[in-house]
Design an enzyme around this catalytic site. Structure first.
Site, PDB file in Angstrom:
ATOM      1  N   HIS A 144     -14.955  29.670  90.453  1.00  0.00           N
ATOM      2  CA  HIS A 144     -14.295  29.189  89.235  1.00  0.00           C
ATOM      3  C   HIS A 144     -15.297  29.001  88.107  1.00  0.00           C
ATOM      4  CE1 HIS A 144     -11.889  27.993  92.692  1.00  0.00           C
ATOM      5  NE2 HIS A 144     -10.835  28.098  91.915  1.00  0.00           N
ATOM      6  N   TYR A 181     -10.671  23.151  82.627  1.00  0.00           N
ATOM      7  CA  TYR A 181     -10.071  23.979  83.669  1.00  0.00           C
ATOM      8  C   TYR A 181      -8.671  24.430  83.300  1.00  0.00           C
ATOM      9  CZ  TYR A 181     -13.789  23.857  87.048  1.00  0.00           C
ATOM     10  OH  TYR A 181     -14.983  24.067  87.687  1.00  0.00           O
ATOM     11  N   ASP A 223      -5.392  31.389  86.043  1.00  0.00           N
ATOM     12  CA  ASP A 223      -4.282  30.615  86.612  1.00  0.00           C
ATOM     13  C   ASP A 223      -3.511  29.928  85.488  1.00  0.00           C
ATOM     14  OD1 ASP A 223      -2.558  29.139  88.126  1.00  0.00           O
ATOM     15  OD2 ASP A 223      -4.089  28.167  89.355  1.00  0.00           O
ATOM     16  N   HIS A 225      -0.797  28.045  86.093  1.00  0.00           N
ATOM     17  CA  HIS A 225      -0.296  26.793  86.659  1.00  0.00           C
ATOM     18  C   HIS A 225       1.120  26.485  86.204  1.00  0.00           C
ATOM     19  CE1 HIS A 225      -3.057  24.946  89.372  1.00  0.00           C
ATOM     20  NE2 HIS A 225      -4.078  25.272  88.622  1.00  0.00           N
ATOM     21  N   GLU A 275       1.932  29.396  95.234  1.00  0.00           N
ATOM     22  CA  GLU A 275       1.176  28.200  95.618  1.00  0.00           C
ATOM     23  C   GLU A 275       2.082  27.005  95.893  1.00  0.00           C
ATOM     24  OE1 GLU A 275      -2.190  27.565  93.054  1.00  0.00           O
ATOM     25  OE2 GLU A 275      -1.714  25.433  92.902  1.00  0.00           O
ATOM     26  N   GLU A 352      -9.806  32.318  97.706  1.00  0.00           N
ATOM     27  CA  GLU A 352     -10.332  31.300  96.791  1.00  0.00           C
ATOM     28  C   GLU A 352     -11.395  30.469  97.509  1.00  0.00           C
ATOM     29  OE1 GLU A 352      -7.475  28.406  95.464  1.00  0.00           O
ATOM     30  OE2 GLU A 352      -8.784  27.689  93.862  1.00  0.00           O
TER      31      GLU A 352
END
Ligand code: MG
Length: 419
Positions: A144, A181, A223, A225, A275, A352
């Site tokens: 990341h 992030y 991502d 999310h 996820e 990941e």
């Protein structure tokens, strides 16, 4: 004693006679060596020194998982033969009548992984050998990179490439709205505030900068999310298409998956989703209709290694790759289960990575080993990760709701924003 066909009318229900080894004790162990509560299930047997460990981490509702294991699963497990992994999974899964959901499935996962761990120890083989052996030497992983602006992210990616990583997930701060992030930042009154329009403008600029600076020799991931309205997710997937992402993760929330065909019809940006799913069956329409390129799956949330191995096989038959969820709220035991799947699946996409801190490495001897952008398999029997209970006790679980800021996001006007 082996049953004969003539015995069929009188065959006993489990626990079947035969194997001498029995489950004698099942416990949950909570520990937070990195400040995130991890839940591990330990299954002990009548054979001295033979036990298994499984990951049951659902950090946001850890105590509910403990209750599900200790009050509801333990009475069904004592006296069973740990070798009957599939039958134990099947019988526990339906034992609540209303099955599934992340609490019950995390509890089930803890038991399931522990039984695979025991089976490997009994066989003297690592779990990836029990699944058919390795399809690759080591497991490629993504790490990341994050920064307050695109230049900072580019510097971080360069550093990872120098360490041997071929895949990097990139998130950038959204001015006035987001932490580094891509998570919501603290806005007015310290609230977690999210600005979808600012995010939608920032992310394509990030990837334009990264490709211009870094060229094509590194795979880039991002991502979302699930934080966008569906049509904005379509716009983002189209906007980043020129920058050739390895995948765009969770552009749509589970509730909005009816939009997925429209998104797929409009862009060649590869999509990873799943996820937040908590049943293996949730993936089937997406796999059948080839609406995703990668299944993104939190193995413990769907019930453990047993259903995940079946999901990997289904995906293989439909040309879809795997990208098992590997964040800090998966215990090292769960990461070892991911690696077993990664090694044994021909259709691995990418894994990941979580870089464990020193405390975690001490609490969980045998943590997977990273070198050159890959995780290297352990040849130890079972899942290969142990738990030092004395050291684990030095890192007590965090209080309930302590880590839930991530899920308490609002728009600037106060409206709840889904994570
Ligand atoms: Mg994600």
């Amino acid at each position: 004693m082996t049953a004969r066909p003539s015995d069929c009318k009188t065959l006993a229900a489990p626990p079947w006679p035969g194997g001498a080894t029995r489950i004698t004790r099942v416990r949950t162990i909570l520990t937070a060596p990195e400040g995130t509560t991890l839940v591990v299930v330990k299954v002990e047997t009548s054979e001295p020194g033979l036990y298994g460990l499984g990951c049951a981490t659902f950090t946001q509702r850890a105590l509910a998982v403990v209750s599900a294991v200790e009050e509801y699963l333990v009475p069904q497990l004592l006296g069973r033969d740990p070798a009957d992994v599939t039958d134990v999974w099947q019988s526990l899964q339906v034992s609540s009548y209303w099955r599934g959901g992340p609490v019950l499935n995390s509890a089930l996962s803890g038991v399931d992984m522990a039984l695979w761990d025991i089976k490997g120890k009994q066989a003297g083989l690592p779990v990836w050998q029990l699944l058919g052996g390795r399809c690759r030497t080591a497991v490629p992983v993504y790490t990341h990179a994050a920064g307050t602006d695109p230049a900072e992210v580019a510097d971080a990616v360069r550093g990872f490439v120098e360490q041997g990583f071929g895949h990097v997930r990139c998130q950038v701060a959204v001015p006035g709205a987001s932490g580094t992030y891509g998570a919501p930042g603290a806005g007015r009154d310290g609230r977690q505030v999210w600005d979808p329009a600012a995010y939608l403008g920032t992310v394509p600029r990030l990837f334009a900068h990264l490709r211009a600076e870094l060229g094509d020799d590194v795979e880039l991931l991002h991502d979302v999310h699930e934080r966008l309205a569906p049509i904005d997710a379509v716009r983002l997937a189209k906007a980043v298409e020129p920058y050739r992402l390895f995948f765009l993760e969770d552009p749509l929330a589970p509730e909005d998956l009816g939009w997925l065909p429209q998104l797929r019809a409009q862009t060649a940006t590869p999509i990873a989703i799943g996820e937040l799913f908590s049943s293996v069956n949730d993936y089937l329409p997406l796999v059948r209709d080839r609406l995703v390129d990668f299944v993104r799956c939190h193995v413990s949330a769907i019930g453990g290694l047993t259903p995940a191995w079946r999901l990997a096989g289904a995906c293989e038959l439909f040309g879809i790759r795997t990208a098992w969820h590997g964040p800090g709220d998966v215990s090292p035991v769960g990461h070892a289960a991911n690696i077993a799947l990664d090694l044994a699946s021909p259709n691995l996409g990418i894994q990941e990575l979580t870089v464990f801190n020193e405390a975690t490495l001490e609490v969980f001897p045998g943590c997977p080993r990273l070198a050159g952008g890959h995780l290297w398999p352990s040849d130890d029997p079972g899942l290969g990760v142990d738990l030092d209970e004395k050291r684990a006790a030095r890192f007590p679980p965090t209080p309930p709701l302590a880590g839930d800021a991530w899920t308490r996001t609002r728009l600037a006007d106060g409206t709840v924003q889904r994570p």
